[in-house]
Design an enzyme around this catalytic site. Structure first.
Site, PDB file in Angstrom:
ATOM      1  N   HIS A  17       0.849  -1.202   0.000  1.00  0.00           N
ATOM      2  CA  HIS A  17       0.000   0.000   0.000  1.00  0.00           C
ATOM      3  C   HIS A  17       0.883   1.251   0.000  1.00  0.00           C
ATOM      4  O   HIS A  17       0.612   2.213  -0.734  1.00  0.00           O
ATOM      5  CB  HIS A  17      -0.885   0.053   1.254  1.00  0.00           C
ATOM      6  CG  HIS A  17      -1.940  -1.013   1.337  1.00  0.00           C
ATOM      7  ND1 HIS A  17      -2.133  -1.791   2.441  1.00  0.00           N
ATOM      8  CD2 HIS A  17      -2.894  -1.390   0.443  1.00  0.00           C
ATOM      9  CE1 HIS A  17      -3.152  -2.618   2.243  1.00  0.00           C
ATOM     10  NE2 HIS A  17      -3.626  -2.396   1.022  1.00  0.00           N
ATOM     11  N   LYS A  41     -17.683  -5.490   9.350  1.00  0.00           N
ATOM     12  CA  LYS A  41     -16.507  -6.357   9.481  1.00  0.00           C
ATOM     13  C   LYS A  41     -15.954  -6.270  10.892  1.00  0.00           C
ATOM     14  O   LYS A  41     -16.245  -5.333  11.629  1.00  0.00           O
ATOM     15  CB  LYS A  41     -15.430  -5.917   8.491  1.00  0.00           C
ATOM     16  CG  LYS A  41     -15.691  -6.369   7.067  1.00  0.00           C
ATOM     17  CD  LYS A  41     -14.434  -6.136   6.237  1.00  0.00           C
ATOM     18  CE  LYS A  41     -14.627  -6.545   4.800  1.00  0.00           C
ATOM     19  NZ  LYS A  41     -13.465  -6.142   3.974  1.00  0.00           N
ATOM     20  N   ARG A  90      -2.188  -6.211  -8.025  1.00  0.00           N
ATOM     21  CA  ARG A  90      -1.048  -7.097  -7.760  1.00  0.00           C
ATOM     22  C   ARG A  90      -0.904  -8.174  -8.831  1.00  0.00           C
ATOM     23  O   ARG A  90       0.177  -8.447  -9.309  1.00  0.00           O
ATOM     24  CB  ARG A  90      -1.215  -7.787  -6.402  1.00  0.00           C
ATOM     25  CG  ARG A  90      -0.994  -6.881  -5.231  1.00  0.00           C
ATOM     26  CD  ARG A  90      -1.483  -7.498  -3.964  1.00  0.00           C
ATOM     27  NE  ARG A  90      -2.911  -7.771  -4.056  1.00  0.00           N
ATOM     28  CZ  ARG A  90      -3.675  -8.163  -3.067  1.00  0.00           C
ATOM     29  NH1 ARG A  90      -3.143  -8.382  -1.878  1.00  0.00           N
ATOM     30  NH2 ARG A  90      -4.959  -8.351  -3.229  1.00  0.00           N
ATOM     31  N   SER A 129      -3.100  -7.648   3.254  1.00  0.00           N
ATOM     32  CA  SER A 129      -3.344  -7.390   4.684  1.00  0.00           C
ATOM     33  C   SER A 129      -3.760  -8.674   5.387  1.00  0.00           C
ATOM     34  O   SER A 129      -3.330  -8.946   6.510  1.00  0.00           O
ATOM     35  CB  SER A 129      -4.440  -6.337   4.856  1.00  0.00           C
ATOM     36  OG  SER A 129      -4.033  -5.120   4.297  1.00  0.00           O
TER      37      SER A 129
HETATM   38  O1  PNS Z   1      -8.901  -2.589   0.569  1.00  0.00           O
HETATM   39  P1  PNS Z   1     -10.182  -3.123  -0.006  1.00  0.00           P
HETATM   40  O2  PNS Z   1     -11.000  -3.809   1.064  1.00  0.00           O
HETATM   41  O3  PNS Z   1      -9.974  -3.981  -1.221  1.00  0.00           O
HETATM   42  O4  PNS Z   1     -11.018  -1.806  -0.479  1.00  0.00           O
HETATM   43  C1  PNS Z   1     -12.300  -1.925  -1.033  1.00  0.00           C
HETATM   44  C2  PNS Z   1     -12.991  -0.543  -1.139  1.00  0.00           C
HETATM   45  C3  PNS Z   1     -12.949   0.160   0.199  1.00  0.00           C
HETATM   46  C4  PNS Z   1     -12.283   0.300  -2.170  1.00  0.00           C
HETATM   47  C5  PNS Z   1     -14.461  -0.774  -1.589  1.00  0.00           C
HETATM   48  O5  PNS Z   1     -15.014  -1.807  -0.834  1.00  0.00           O
HETATM   49  C6  PNS Z   1     -15.337   0.451  -1.445  1.00  0.00           C
HETATM   50  O6  PNS Z   1     -15.119   1.461  -2.089  1.00  0.00           O
HETATM   51  N1  PNS Z   1     -16.348   0.345  -0.562  1.00  0.00           N
HETATM   52  C7  PNS Z   1     -17.280   1.443  -0.274  1.00  0.00           C
HETATM   53  C8  PNS Z   1     -18.673   1.097  -0.799  1.00  0.00           C
HETATM   54  C9  PNS Z   1     -18.719   1.334  -2.294  1.00  0.00           C
HETATM   55  O7  PNS Z   1     -18.643   2.453  -2.761  1.00  0.00           O
HETATM   56  N2  PNS Z   1     -18.830   0.244  -3.076  1.00  0.00           N
HETATM   57  C10 PNS Z   1     -18.775   0.356  -4.531  1.00  0.00           C
HETATM   58  C11 PNS Z   1     -19.952  -0.241  -5.173  1.00  0.00           C
HETATM   59  S1  PNS Z   1     -19.720  -2.009  -5.267  1.00  0.00           S
END
Ligand code: PNS
Length: 162
Positions: A17, A41, A90, A129
């Protein structure tokens, strides 16, 4: 002024990150790293702890801000007048999920939020993570995966939990 948001769970932030943050910070005038506050979560670190970890790790990057958000990313981005999201890729296994996320966000936002992908540096391509947490949980060495101060915080968590 070119602004971007780098959203994620960051539980915890890894060197992968941090690599994306450093590289993206050179591409935009302002980069906001924003931690998703997902109440469903059960994270290892609270949102506040995750924000503080990223703040500490990026204290020498003047154009990087750290924040948190809840709800839809498109709404958060609109509230801060941001039109670009940054995500790290990745491997091909990330691609399907990332493509869906990027397309959903573009569609939902009426094309107001686009996503830019940075391919993770090869030395960090294996990092996640959840992998870091599992290594620490079973007593392995996470020092190649996270900054040293983060490794200490992770071990503290598992000592308390063990
Ligand atoms: O580090 P991650 O868990 O892969 O990040 C995922 C993240 C936070 C980018 C994604 O889950 C997100 O943007 N969640 C907020 C809700 C949202 O806007 N979802 C998009 C429509 S599916």
């Amino acid at each position: 002024m070119k602004k971007a948001v780098y959203p994620g769970s960051f539980d915890p932030m890894t060197l992968g990150h941090l690599d994306v943050i450093k590289r993206a910070s050179k591409m935009f005038d302002e980069l906001i790293v924003s931690v998703l506050n997902n109440k469903e979560k059960s994270p290892l670190f609270s949102v506040e702890e995750r924000v503080n970890i990223i703040k500490e790790a990026t204290k020498d990057l003047p154009n990087v801000q750290v924040d948190s958000f809840s709800g839809l990313l498109i709404n958060y981005a609109a509230s801060r007048d941001i039109h670009v999201a940054v995500r790290g890729l990745r491997a091909v296994t990330d691609f399907e999920y990332e493509l869906q996320l990027a397309q959903t966000n573009r569609q939902l936002s009426n094309e107001a939020l686009d996503t830019v992908f940075l391919t993770t540096s090869l030395e960090y391509a294996y990092l996640s993570s959840s992998g870091v947490k599992e290594i620490a949980y079973f007593g392995g060495d996470v020092s190649p995966c996270v900054p040293d101060f983060v490794a200490k915080l992770i071990y503290e968590k598992y000592h308390r939990k063990a």
